[in-house]
Each structure stands twice: as structure tokens, then as C-alpha cells.
Write an enzyme that holds these catalytic residues in place. Structure first.
Site, mmCIF file in Angstrom:
data_model
loop_
_atom_site.group_PDB
_atom_site.id
_atom_site.type_symbol
_atom_site.label_atom_id
_atom_site.label_comp_id
_atom_site.label_asym_id
_atom_site.label_seq_id
_atom_site.Cartn_x
_atom_site.Cartn_y
_atom_site.Cartn_z
ATOM 1 N N ASP A 72 16.007 -4.695 11.604
ATOM 2 C CA ASP A 72 16.397 -4.129 10.302
ATOM 3 C C ASP A 72 15.229 -4.056 9.315
ATOM 4 O O ASP A 72 15.407 -3.671 8.163
ATOM 5 C CB ASP A 72 17.546 -4.948 9.697
ATOM 6 C CG ASP A 72 17.171 -6.414 9.493
ATOM 7 O OD1 ASP A 72 15.995 -6.772 9.738
ATOM 8 O OD2 ASP A 72 18.045 -7.200 9.086
ATOM 9 N N GLU A 88 13.119 -6.672 8.328
ATOM 10 C CA GLU A 88 12.682 -7.915 7.678
ATOM 11 C C GLU A 88 11.543 -8.573 8.462
ATOM 12 O O GLU A 88 11.492 -8.484 9.694
ATOM 13 C CB GLU A 88 13.863 -8.889 7.560
ATOM 14 C CG GLU A 88 14.904 -8.419 6.558
ATOM 15 C CD GLU A 88 16.062 -9.397 6.404
ATOM 16 O OE1 GLU A 88 16.060 -10.458 7.062
ATOM 17 O OE2 GLU A 88 16.977 -9.090 5.617
ATOM 18 N N ASP A 147 -17.385 3.959 -12.612
ATOM 19 C CA ASP A 147 -16.881 3.875 -13.986
ATOM 20 C C ASP A 147 -17.403 2.586 -14.625
ATOM 21 O O ASP A 147 -17.954 1.721 -13.941
ATOM 22 C CB ASP A 147 -15.339 3.938 -14.053
ATOM 23 C CG ASP A 147 -14.665 2.895 -13.174
ATOM 24 O OD1 ASP A 147 -15.188 1.766 -13.080
ATOM 25 O OD2 ASP A 147 -13.619 3.201 -12.583
ATOM 26 N N LYS A 186 -15.789 7.811 -15.877
ATOM 27 C CA LYS A 186 -14.627 8.405 -15.210
ATOM 28 C C LYS A 186 -13.378 8.173 -16.043
ATOM 29 O O LYS A 186 -13.202 7.098 -16.596
ATOM 30 C CB LYS A 186 -14.455 7.731 -13.837
ATOM 31 C CG LYS A 186 -13.205 8.121 -13.086
ATOM 32 C CD LYS A 186 -13.100 7.401 -11.738
ATOM 33 C CE LYS A 186 -12.158 6.225 -11.803
ATOM 34 N NZ LYS A 186 -11.882 5.599 -10.484
ATOM 35 N N ARG A 216 -8.995 8.911 -15.753
ATOM 36 C CA ARG A 216 -7.937 9.331 -14.829
ATOM 37 C C ARG A 216 -6.670 9.632 -15.626
ATOM 38 O O ARG A 216 -6.289 8.849 -16.501
ATOM 39 C CB ARG A 216 -7.670 8.199 -13.834
ATOM 40 C CG ARG A 216 -6.814 8.592 -12.646
ATOM 41 C CD ARG A 216 -6.495 7.390 -11.784
ATOM 42 N NE ARG A 216 -7.571 6.949 -10.916
ATOM 43 C CZ ARG A 216 -7.761 7.363 -9.662
ATOM 44 N NH1 ARG A 216 -6.963 8.258 -9.147
ATOM 45 N NH2 ARG A 216 -8.754 6.881 -8.932
ATOM 46 N N ASP A 240 -18.403 0.929 -5.246
ATOM 47 C CA ASP A 240 -17.091 0.725 -5.873
ATOM 48 C C ASP A 240 -16.372 -0.422 -5.168
ATOM 49 O O ASP A 240 -16.730 -0.773 -4.046
ATOM 50 C CB ASP A 240 -16.258 2.011 -5.766
ATOM 51 C CG ASP A 240 -15.253 2.149 -6.901
ATOM 52 O OD1 ASP A 240 -15.104 1.198 -7.692
ATOM 53 O OD2 ASP A 240 -14.621 3.220 -7.012
ATOM 54 N N SER A 268 -9.984 4.528 -1.774
ATOM 55 C CA SER A 268 -8.632 4.822 -1.292
ATOM 56 C C SER A 268 -8.624 6.247 -0.722
ATOM 57 O O SER A 268 -8.884 6.453 0.464
ATOM 58 C CB SER A 268 -7.645 4.644 -2.441
ATOM 59 O OG SER A 268 -6.357 4.991 -2.024
ATOM 60 N N GLY A 273 -11.464 10.230 -3.507
ATOM 61 C CA GLY A 273 -11.646 11.194 -4.595
ATOM 62 C C GLY A 273 -12.713 10.771 -5.599
ATOM 63 O O GLY A 273 -13.560 11.572 -6.002
HETATM 64 C C1 R5P Z 1 -10.254 2.268 -9.544
HETATM 65 O O1 R5P Z 1 -10.489 1.865 -10.673
HETATM 66 C C2 R5P Z 1 -10.932 1.726 -8.344
HETATM 67 O O2 R5P Z 1 -12.004 0.908 -8.687
HETATM 68 C C3 R5P Z 1 -11.410 2.827 -7.405
HETATM 69 O O3 R5P Z 1 -12.396 3.598 -8.064
HETATM 70 C C4 R5P Z 1 -10.275 3.725 -7.000
HETATM 71 O O4 R5P Z 1 -9.158 2.992 -6.604
HETATM 72 C C5 R5P Z 1 -10.703 4.630 -5.870
HETATM 73 O O5 R5P Z 1 -9.613 5.435 -5.498
HETATM 74 P P1 R5P Z 1 -9.856 6.824 -4.786
HETATM 75 O O6 R5P Z 1 -10.721 6.590 -3.603
HETATM 76 O O7 R5P Z 1 -8.471 7.282 -4.404
HETATM 77 O O8 R5P Z 1 -10.477 7.744 -5.790
#
Ligand code: R5P
Length: 280
Positions: free
Chosen positions: A34, A36, A166, A189, A191, A216, A220, A223
Site C-alpha cells: 500500500d 508505507e 546568486d 538571480k 526567481r 552552486d 535540480s 536552469g
Molecule cells: C536555489 O537557490 C539553489 O541554490 C539552486 O540554485 C537551485 O535550486 C537550482 O535549481 P535549478 O537547477 O532547477 O535551476
């Protein structure tokens, strides 16, 4: 001390246990039909200090419940001290309320980890100071810059400019630049909190003819880093290399970053990674 090898960090747990000359406690884990989660410690830990090593890799929510179950199991079975070692602390970017109605999830997780029975917390390159604020226990935030710099120095990048995407990432870039004997700079930067779209301003520092390392904490979708590369390339650096601590690498992130013009992507082993890694 015993190292409890969380299901998301089995390899890293073994590396840590070897370095500490500690015994590993393997974890039996499964997911019920299920959905869990189930975990079980396979050795007694009564009276021992334990480190539960469990990174919050995808799917993060399942990793979180396993972490809480393991910390709780350790406490319930009489561990003398439980340190939650979470190499990648997911939800750290939700460290404040950006829009009305949101939860500060980083703080919520900190409270849950305490409630589960942890006495201390350790992570690697926490996203921000704010993301650690909710922990009512000793916190150790490990800087991955020294091991990342070793790899970059092997690539003959000594003296490279280290660029943070950033301002919030500038301290991390400064730390890496210190080990590389280079300078640190920050891009600007912003967002859109509703659409997630990134806007990045042009650079106000000189990279012409220089080697650049974009650094960084998290990649993720790729971008952010891709936008950095596009802007930096207009200013003719001689080399661009990307480094991060936590490589989530969602979807085509890797392809995007390489296509944008990064010579190499370096990350650590806080998460299972498809790119070149150094071990924290
Ligand atoms: C945001 O402040 C993080 O430090 C990364 O810059 C961010 O999570 C990167 O995400 P992505 O690769 O989707 O742009």
C-alpha cells in the site's frame, strides 16, 4: 560509535564507517504493497552512540519517513546518543515563507527530526543559515569545498574565478575560491515565486580569458547554471566548469548544462549522481 546505514546512503555509510573504524548496522527496508515504508535495525545498539546516515534523495518524502523511522528505532532501542547525518537536506530551500499560506518546511523537518529522537544533526553544505534555524540541537554543517577543490586543482583550475549564481551562494563560492587561490564573484538571480522562472542580470565582473568555475549547492533542473553559462560566455572566459555539492539532476539537466558549454560537471556523493563525483 555505530553507523546505521540508511537505505539511501548505503555506500557513503560504508565509507564513513571505514574511516571511523566503526561497525555498520545494516538496515532491512521495504515498501508495503500500500506504499508505507518499513525499516528495521539488524543489530543491537543499546548503550552505543549511533550515526544514522540517510540522505534525502528522491523520492524525498519516502527518504524522510525512513530517516524518522531510523532515528526513532535507534532511540527506542536504547542508543546512548543519536546523530542524524543527512548529507543532502531536502526542503532546505523552503527555509522561509515566500508566499502567504506556505509552510516553512525546513523548520518542520527540523522539529520532526528532534521529535523522532535525534540529539545532534549533521549535513553537508546546508542551503542557507535559515534552513538550519529550526534545529533545537547541535548542528554541524560540513563544507564540501576542500574535496571539490582537490578535483578542480587536478584539472589545472588553480586561480580560477569562482562564480556563485546568486548572492546567497557567495559565501560558499568564497570558501571554494580560497582553496583554489582565485577570486569569488556573484551573479544576480531572481526567481518568480509563482512560475519558477529565473531572471539573471548581466555580470559586472571581468572573466575574459579566465577560467571560471560556476559553483552552486544544488543543481535540480539545471536552469540556473545554464543561464549562468549563457551570460558568462558572452564575456569570453577561456574555460567554464560547473561544480555543485548536491546533484539532483532532474530530467535533462546534464544535457542542458553540457550543451550550454560546460567542459565538465563535478559533484559530491551526497546523492547518487550521474556526474563525476568526489567523496564527502
Ligand atoms: C536555489 O537557490 C539553489 O541554490 C539552486 O540554485 C537551485 O535550486 C537550482 O535549481 P535549478 O537547477 O532547477 O535551476
Amino acid at each position: 560509535m555505530r553507523v546505521i546505514a540508511g537505505p539511501t546512503s548505503t555506500v557513503l555509510s560504508r565509507r564513513v564507517a571505514e574511516l571511523l573504524h566503526s561497525r555498520i548496522v545494516d538496515v532491512e527496508s521495504k515498501v508495503f504493497p500500500d506504499g508505507e515504508s518499513y525499516v528495521r535495525l539488524t543489530a543491537p545498539i543499546r548503550g552505543e552512540g549511533v550515526a544514522v546516515i540517510q540522505t534525502l534523495s528522491r523520492p524525498q518524502d519516502a527518504s524522510i519517513i525512513q530517516l524518522l523511522q531510523l532515528v526513532s528505532a535507534a532511540e527506542e532501542h536504547g542508543a546512548m546518543k543519536v546523530t542524524a547525518v543527512v548529507p543532502y537536506f531536502a526542503y532546505a530551500r523552503q527555509d522561509k515563507r515566500f508566499l502567504e499560506g506556505e509552510a516553512v518546511t525546513a523548520g518542520l523537518l527540523a522539529r520532526l527530526i528532534k521529535e523522532a529522537g535525534a540529539d545532534a544533526f549533521m549535513t553537508v553544505d546546508a542551503h542557507s543559515v535559515d534552513s538550519m534555524k529550526g534545529f533545537d540541537m547541535p548542528v554541524t554543517n560540513i563544507d564540501a569545498s576542500p574535496v571539490i577543490s582537490e578535483k578542480l586543482l587536478e584539472m589545472k583550475l588553480n586561480g580560477a574565478s569562482v562564480v556563485a549564481p546568486d548572492v546567497g551562494a557567495l559565501d560558499r563560492a568564497r570558501s571554494l575560491a580560497g582553496f583554489m587561490k582565485g577570486e569569488a564573484f556573484s551573479m544576480r538571480k531572481s526567481r518568480d515565486r509563482t512560475t519558477g522562472k529565473i531572471v539573471m542580470a548581466d555580470v559586472d565582473f571581468d572573466v575574459a580569458g579566465k577560467s571560471v568555475v560556476i559553483f552552486d549547492d544544488v543543481i535540480s533542473t539545471g536552469g540556473t547554471v545554464t543561464e549562468c553559462i549563457k551570460i558568462l560566455r558572452r564575456h569570453n572566459p577561456s574555460r567554464i566548469v560547473v561544480a555543485c555539492v548536491h546533484a539532483l539532476m532532474v530530467g535533462k539537466a546534464l544535457d542542458r548544462i553540457v550543451a550550454a558549454g560546460s567542459e565538465e560537471i563535478i559533484s559530491t556523493d551526497t546523492l547518487p549522481s550521474t556526474v563525476k563525483t568526489v567523496s564527502v
